[in-house]
Design an enzyme around this catalytic site. Structure first.
Site, PDB file in Angstrom:
ATOM      1  N   SER A 201      98.508  64.355   6.220  1.00 53.41           N
ATOM      2  CA  SER A 201      97.682  63.153   6.102  1.00 53.41           C
ATOM      3  C   SER A 201      96.248  63.499   6.481  1.00 53.41           C
ATOM      4  CB  SER A 201      98.215  62.057   7.034  1.00 53.41           C
ATOM      5  OG  SER A 201      97.240  61.056   7.141  1.00 53.41           O
TER       6      SER A 201
ATOM      7  N   HIS B  28      98.302  63.546   1.498  1.00 52.84           N
ATOM      8  CA  HIS B  28      98.447  62.107   1.755  1.00 52.84           C
ATOM      9  C   HIS B  28      97.075  61.546   2.144  1.00 52.84           C
ATOM     10  CE1 HIS B  28     100.838  58.577   2.984  1.00 52.84           C
ATOM     11  NE2 HIS B  28     100.010  58.463   4.006  1.00 52.84           N
TER      12      HIS B  28
ATOM     13  N   ASP C 270      95.017  58.150   3.277  1.00 51.22           N
ATOM     14  CA  ASP C 270      95.218  56.822   3.879  1.00 51.22           C
ATOM     15  C   ASP C 270      94.034  55.901   3.652  1.00 51.22           C
ATOM     16  OD1 ASP C 270      97.810  56.956   5.212  1.00 51.22           O
ATOM     17  OD2 ASP C 270      96.900  58.573   6.372  1.00 51.22           O
TER      18      ASP C 270
ATOM     19  N   MET D 188      92.440  52.255   4.243  1.00 51.73           N
ATOM     20  CA  MET D 188      92.541  51.068   5.107  1.00 51.73           C
ATOM     21  C   MET D 188      91.320  50.172   4.890  1.00 51.73           C
ATOM     22  SD  MET D 188      93.887  52.799   8.620  1.00 51.73           S
ATOM     23  CE  MET D 188      95.060  54.170   8.598  1.00 51.73           C
TER      24      MET D 188
ATOM     25  N   HIS E  23      97.939  56.067  -0.121  1.00 50.17           N
ATOM     26  CA  HIS E  23      98.706  55.056   0.616  1.00 50.17           C
ATOM     27  C   HIS E  23      97.760  53.885   0.880  1.00 50.17           C
ATOM     28  CE1 HIS E  23     100.807  54.142   4.759  1.00 50.17           C
ATOM     29  NE2 HIS E  23     100.966  53.170   3.884  1.00 50.17           N
TER      30      HIS E  23
ATOM     31  N   MET F 132      96.818  50.812   2.420  1.00 43.92           N
ATOM     32  CA  MET F 132      97.052  49.842   3.510  1.00 43.92           C
ATOM     33  C   MET F 132      95.968  48.786   3.414  1.00 43.92           C
ATOM     34  SD  MET F 132      98.010  52.660   6.380  1.00 43.92           S
ATOM     35  CE  MET F 132      97.166  53.932   5.445  1.00 43.92           C
TER      36      MET F 132
ATOM     37  N   MET G 166     107.408  53.326   7.007  1.00 41.05           N
ATOM     38  CA  MET G 166     106.496  53.591   8.122  1.00 41.05           C
ATOM     39  C   MET G 166     107.311  53.771   9.397  1.00 41.05           C
ATOM     40  SD  MET G 166     103.396  53.551   6.894  1.00 41.05           S
ATOM     41  CE  MET G 166     102.633  53.864   8.494  1.00 41.05           C
TER      42      MET G 166
ATOM     43  N   ASP H  19     106.265  58.169   7.215  1.00 44.94           N
ATOM     44  CA  ASP H  19     104.860  58.274   7.611  1.00 44.94           C
ATOM     45  C   ASP H  19     104.674  57.737   9.032  1.00 44.94           C
ATOM     46  OD1 ASP H  19     102.126  58.453   7.691  1.00 44.94           O
ATOM     47  OD2 ASP H  19     101.765  56.970   6.114  1.00 44.94           O
TER      48      ASP H  19
HETATM   49  C1  DX5 Z   1      98.981  55.510   9.665  1.00 48.80           C
HETATM   50  C2  DX5 Z   1      98.850  56.356   8.425  1.00 48.80           C
HETATM   51  C3  DX5 Z   1      99.454  57.687   8.580  1.00 48.80           C
HETATM   52  C4  DX5 Z   1      98.821  58.537   9.651  1.00 48.80           C
HETATM   53  C5  DX5 Z   1      99.871  59.456  10.194  1.00 48.80           C
HETATM   54  O1  DX5 Z   1      98.640  54.221   9.401  1.00 48.80           O
HETATM   55  O2  DX5 Z   1      99.480  55.731   7.332  1.00 48.80           O
HETATM   56  O3  DX5 Z   1      99.490  58.391   7.348  1.00 48.80           O
HETATM   57  O4  DX5 Z   1      97.738  59.291   9.194  1.00 48.80           O
HETATM   58  O5  DX5 Z   1      99.345  60.126  11.283  1.00 48.80           O
HETATM   59  P1  DX5 Z   1     100.287  60.797  12.376  1.00 48.80           P
HETATM   60  O6  DX5 Z   1     101.128  61.823  11.674  1.00 48.80           O
HETATM   61  O7  DX5 Z   1      99.320  61.390  13.354  1.00 48.80           O
HETATM   62  O8  DX5 Z   1     101.136  59.715  12.983  1.00 48.80           O
HETATM   63 ZN    ZN Z   2      99.813  56.973   5.475  1.00 48.48          ZN
END
Ligand code: DX5
Ligand code: ZN
Length: 215
Positions: free
Chosen positions: A5, A30, A32, A34, A63, A65, A134, A173
């Site tokens: 990620s 991956h 992320d 947000m 991903h 979010m 998750m 994840d």
């Molecule tokens: C959290 C993200 C994850 C995050 C995982 O909201 O969706 O992808 O980056 O990070 P670690 O592996 O450090 O928990």
């Molecule tokens: Zn993620």
């Protein structure tokens, strides 16, 4: 499959971090996204996705979010995403969102927060290429793994195999590290996302160490 990620990467040296992921043997990157609404954090958008995609041959897994992901799906598809997941909790019309992703020729995933009923995944599975479970509350890297994942992945795998949906992959994840990778994979996860477990320390070695746990 291992999916580092990028959220935990050094963004001032993103190209170097991506190369280290490739050398370590990562399968997917991956990414992320947000929006400050669905989760209490803001991260990266289509512009950075496009830059990442230009710097790697690895598939890009976005991903989302975000609330109302339908608005952003075209932008990430055009940026070069190969996989796009939306949260069941963030879209009013999950089927429409999944069809929109597939319409762009991308792999479509539904993501579920740690305590969101698995029924959403059961209903969505036939329209999905993967289901993202998750194992932390989305929003931040470096959080502690929530154990509900284990009973959930077993139930989900069981459902998929009993319904001729064994081709639908399960992605996990949150809180994945070399210490728990084997247990997670054995429980039924196909794609392991890891942020802090990969980017804290030597990226290449961390990925190799996770892969070694899975042999
Ligand atoms: C959290 C993200 C994850 C995050 C995982 O909201 O969706 O992808 O980056 O990070 P670690 O592996 O450090 O928990
Ligand atoms: Zn993620």
């Amino acid at each position: 499959m291992i999916a580092p990620s990028l959220l935990s990467a050094d963004f001032a040296n993103l190209a170097t971090e991506i190369k280290a992921c490739e050398k370590g043997g990562a399968d997917i990157l991956h990414f992320d996204v947000m929006d400050g609404h669905f989760v209490p954090n803001i991260t990266i958008g289509p512009f950075i996705a496009e830059t990442v995609k230009k710097n790697t041959a690895l598939p890009l897994d976005c991903h989302l979010m975000v609330d109302n992901p339908d608005m952003f799906i075209p932008k990430f598809a055009e940026a070069g995403a190969d996989y796009i997941s939306v949260h069941a909790e963030g879209t009013h019309h999950l089927h429409r969102s999944l069809m929109q992703i597939k319409g762009f020729g991308k792999k479509a995933g539904v993501a579920l927060n740690p305590l969101t009923p698995l029924e959403f995944a059961f209903e969505a599975a036939e329209y999905c290429d993967y289901i993202l479970l998750m194992s932390v509350n989305p929003g931040f890297g470096g959080q502690t793994f929530i154990d509900s994942f284990f009973r959930r992945v077993v139930a989900l795998k069981d459902f998929l195999l009993n319904n001729d949906l064994g081709h639908v992959l399960i992605e996990i994840d949150g809180g994945v590290k070399k210490e728990n990778a084997r247990e997670i994979a054995e429980a039924g996860a196909d794609i392991l996302v890891s942020g802090s477990g990969v980017f804290n320390g030597n990226v290449e070695e961390n990925i190799k160490a996770i892969i070694a746990e899975l042999q």
